[in-house]
Design a protein around this motif. Structure first.
Motif, PDB file in Angstrom:
ATOM      1  N   GLY A 138       0.802  -1.228   0.000  1.00  0.00           N
ATOM      2  CA  GLY A 138       0.000   0.000   0.000  1.00  0.00           C
ATOM      3  C   GLY A 138       0.828   1.268   0.000  1.00  0.00           C
ATOM      4  N   ILE A 139       0.320   2.275  -0.699  1.00  0.00           N
ATOM      5  CA  ILE A 139       0.902   3.613  -0.717  1.00  0.00           C
ATOM      6  C   ILE A 139      -0.237   4.605  -0.901  1.00  0.00           C
ATOM      7  N   GLY A 140      -0.198   5.693  -0.167  1.00  0.00           N
ATOM      8  CA  GLY A 140      -1.232   6.728  -0.254  1.00  0.00           C
ATOM      9  C   GLY A 140      -0.706   8.021   0.342  1.00  0.00           C
ATOM     10  N   TYR A 141      -1.601   8.938   0.585  1.00  0.00           N
ATOM     11  CA  TYR A 141      -1.219  10.233   1.157  1.00  0.00           C
ATOM     12  C   TYR A 141      -2.304  10.683   2.119  1.00  0.00           C
ATOM     13  N   ILE A 142      -1.850  11.399   3.140  1.00  0.00           N
ATOM     14  CA  ILE A 142      -2.752  11.909   4.178  1.00  0.00           C
ATOM     15  C   ILE A 142      -2.313  13.325   4.537  1.00  0.00           C
ATOM     16  N   PRO A 143      -3.193  14.122   5.135  1.00  0.00           N
ATOM     17  CA  PRO A 143      -2.777  15.449   5.587  1.00  0.00           C
ATOM     18  C   PRO A 143      -1.652  15.339   6.624  1.00  0.00           C
ATOM     19  N   ALA A 144      -0.710  16.269   6.552  1.00  0.00           N
ATOM     20  CA  ALA A 144       0.441  16.238   7.451  1.00  0.00           C
ATOM     21  C   ALA A 144       0.046  16.438   8.906  1.00  0.00           C
ATOM     22  N   ASP A 145      -1.104  17.068   9.145  1.00  0.00           N
ATOM     23  CA  ASP A 145      -1.526  17.274  10.531  1.00  0.00           C
ATOM     24  C   ASP A 145      -2.290  16.075  11.091  1.00  0.00           C
ATOM     25  N   GLY A 146      -2.413  15.022  10.291  1.00  0.00           N
ATOM     26  CA  GLY A 146      -3.081  13.806  10.754  1.00  0.00           C
ATOM     27  C   GLY A 146      -2.121  12.915  11.526  1.00  0.00           C
ATOM     28  N   ALA A 147      -2.680  11.943  12.209  1.00  0.00           N
ATOM     29  CA  ALA A 147      -1.875  11.024  13.010  1.00  0.00           C
ATOM     30  C   ALA A 147      -1.284   9.944  12.118  1.00  0.00           C
ATOM     31  N   VAL A 148      -0.003   9.693  12.268  1.00  0.00           N
ATOM     32  CA  VAL A 148       0.670   8.605  11.572  1.00  0.00           C
ATOM     33  C   VAL A 148       0.770   7.451  12.552  1.00  0.00           C
ATOM     34  N   THR A 149       0.247   6.287  12.177  1.00  0.00           N
ATOM     35  CA  THR A 149       0.237   5.136  13.076  1.00  0.00           C
ATOM     36  C   THR A 149       1.495   4.299  12.894  1.00  0.00           C
ATOM     37  N   SER A 150       1.656   3.320  13.750  1.00  0.00           N
ATOM     38  CA  SER A 150       2.837   2.467  13.687  1.00  0.00           C
ATOM     39  C   SER A 150       2.826   1.548  12.470  1.00  0.00           C
ATOM     40  N   GLY A 151       1.718   1.385  11.794  1.00  0.00           N
ATOM     41  CA  GLY A 151       1.631   0.501  10.638  1.00  0.00           C
ATOM     42  C   GLY A 151       2.095   1.119   9.331  1.00  0.00           C
ATOM     43  N   VAL A 152       2.479   2.405   9.365  1.00  0.00           N
ATOM     44  CA  VAL A 152       2.920   3.084   8.144  1.00  0.00           C
ATOM     45  C   VAL A 152       4.210   3.848   8.405  1.00  0.00           C
ATOM     46  N   LYS A 153       4.874   4.227   7.301  1.00  0.00           N
ATOM     47  CA  LYS A 153       6.019   5.123   7.413  1.00  0.00           C
ATOM     48  C   LYS A 153       5.917   6.177   6.323  1.00  0.00           C
ATOM     49  N   VAL A 154       6.462   7.336   6.608  1.00  0.00           N
ATOM     50  CA  VAL A 154       6.412   8.477   5.694  1.00  0.00           C
ATOM     51  C   VAL A 154       7.615   8.417   4.766  1.00  0.00           C
ATOM     52  N   ILE A 155       7.352   8.518   3.451  1.00  0.00           N
ATOM     53  CA  ILE A 155       8.449   8.453   2.480  1.00  0.00           C
ATOM     54  C   ILE A 155       8.612   9.750   1.683  1.00  0.00           C
ATOM     55  N   ALA A 156       7.660  10.679   1.818  1.00  0.00           N
ATOM     56  CA  ALA A 156       7.756  11.969   1.126  1.00  0.00           C
ATOM     57  C   ALA A 156       6.751  12.936   1.737  1.00  0.00           C
ATOM     58  N   ARG A 157       6.971  14.207   1.483  1.00  0.00           N
ATOM     59  CA  ARG A 157       6.061  15.272   1.917  1.00  0.00           C
ATOM     60  C   ARG A 157       5.731  16.119   0.696  1.00  0.00           C
ATOM     61  N   VAL A 158       4.445  16.401   0.514  1.00  0.00           N
ATOM     62  CA  VAL A 158       4.005  17.298  -0.546  1.00  0.00           C
ATOM     63  C   VAL A 158       3.711  18.634   0.111  1.00  0.00           C
ATOM     64  N   SER A 159       4.446  19.643  -0.314  1.00  0.00           N
ATOM     65  CA  SER A 159       4.295  20.984   0.244  1.00  0.00           C
ATOM     66  C   SER A 159       4.134  21.954  -0.911  1.00  0.00           C
ATOM     67  N   GLY A 160       2.951  22.559  -0.990  1.00  0.00           N
ATOM     68  CA  GLY A 160       2.653  23.394  -2.144  1.00  0.00           C
ATOM     69  C   GLY A 160       2.621  22.510  -3.382  1.00  0.00           C
ATOM     70  N   GLU A 161       3.383  22.855  -4.386  1.00  0.00           N
ATOM     71  CA  GLU A 161       3.435  22.027  -5.595  1.00  0.00           C
ATOM     72  C   GLU A 161       4.748  21.266  -5.677  1.00  0.00           C
ATOM     73  N   GLN A 162       5.377  21.036  -4.533  1.00  0.00           N
ATOM     74  CA  GLN A 162       6.664  20.341  -4.525  1.00  0.00           C
ATOM     75  C   GLN A 162       6.601  19.080  -3.679  1.00  0.00           C
ATOM     76  N   VAL A 163       7.342  18.081  -4.115  1.00  0.00           N
ATOM     77  CA  VAL A 163       7.510  16.859  -3.345  1.00  0.00           C
ATOM     78  C   VAL A 163       8.892  16.955  -2.689  1.00  0.00           C
ATOM     79  N   LYS A 164       8.900  16.803  -1.373  1.00  0.00           N
ATOM     80  CA  LYS A 164      10.142  16.964  -0.604  1.00  0.00           C
ATOM     81  C   LYS A 164      10.404  15.716   0.230  1.00  0.00           C
ATOM     82  N   ALA A 165      11.589  15.653   0.776  1.00  0.00           N
ATOM     83  CA  ALA A 165      11.921  14.579   1.714  1.00  0.00           C
ATOM     84  C   ALA A 165      11.053  14.737   2.943  1.00  0.00           C
ATOM     85  N   PRO A 166      10.743  13.617   3.598  1.00  0.00           N
ATOM     86  CA  PRO A 166       9.892  13.696   4.787  1.00  0.00           C
ATOM     87  C   PRO A 166      10.594  14.432   5.879  1.00  0.00           C
TER      88      PRO A 166
END
Length: 166
Positions: A138-166
């Motif tokens: 599985g791969i998806g995206y969630i709002p950055a202000d949401g809770a990240v659970t132990s079952g997932v890991k963050v691999i990127a951040r979308v900020s504005g129109e850019q994809v950045k490192a987490p």
């Protein structure tokens, strides 16, 4: 010498209007600044996935469903939010370079050509989080202000129109 009383109210009202305008600008800048990053998205994968960070050019084929397997051979299972959600529109713009109308035309064209279908659509960020946590590829995206659970890991951040490192 003092001014006649008839000119004082005009001078004061101009000063008051300028002060009010300045105060409004300060409040606008303060609230905009305090929300910086609040519209960011986190790209998440299942915590068992060996993938590290991904950039936009690596995410694009995943969410265009042209990349179907992870490097370890497991199936890639991308999920999207509904087309009308602001998170989906921001993600499509940053990762795919699509506005909502272009995204719709892209998927219609793919369907007509008999090519791969779009990623599965889930109704909410909570559904995305639960699906990715329970799906090895599985791969998806969630709002950055949401809770990240132990079952997932963050691999990127979308900020504005850019994809950045987490």
């Amino acid at each position: 010498m003092t001014r006649p009383s008839s000119t004082r109210p005009k001078h004061r009202s101009r000063w008051f209007a300028r002060a009010l305008g300045l105060l409004g600008a300060v409040v606008l800048l303060w609230t905009h600044g305090s929300q910086a990053g609040s519209n960011d998205l986190l790209v998440i994968v299942n915590s068992q996935n060996s993938v590290g960070r991904l950039n936009a050019s690596e995410l694009r084929p995943i969410f265009q469903t042209s990349k179907r397997k992870w490097d370890n051979g497991a199936l890639v299972e991308p999920v999207n939010l509904p087309e009308k959600s602001t998170q989906r529109q921001a993600f499509d713009k940053a990762v795919l370079g699509f506005d909502p109308e272009t995204a719709l035309r892209y998927w219609i064209d793919r369907k007509v050509r008999g090519e791969a279908r779009p990623p599965k659509k889930l109704t909410s960020p909570a559904a995305v989080l639960a699906h990715v946590a329970s799906t090895p590829g599985g791969i998806g995206y969630i709002p950055a202000d949401g809770a990240v659970t132990s079952g997932v890991k963050v691999i990127a951040r979308v900020s504005g129109e850019q994809v950045k490192a987490p």
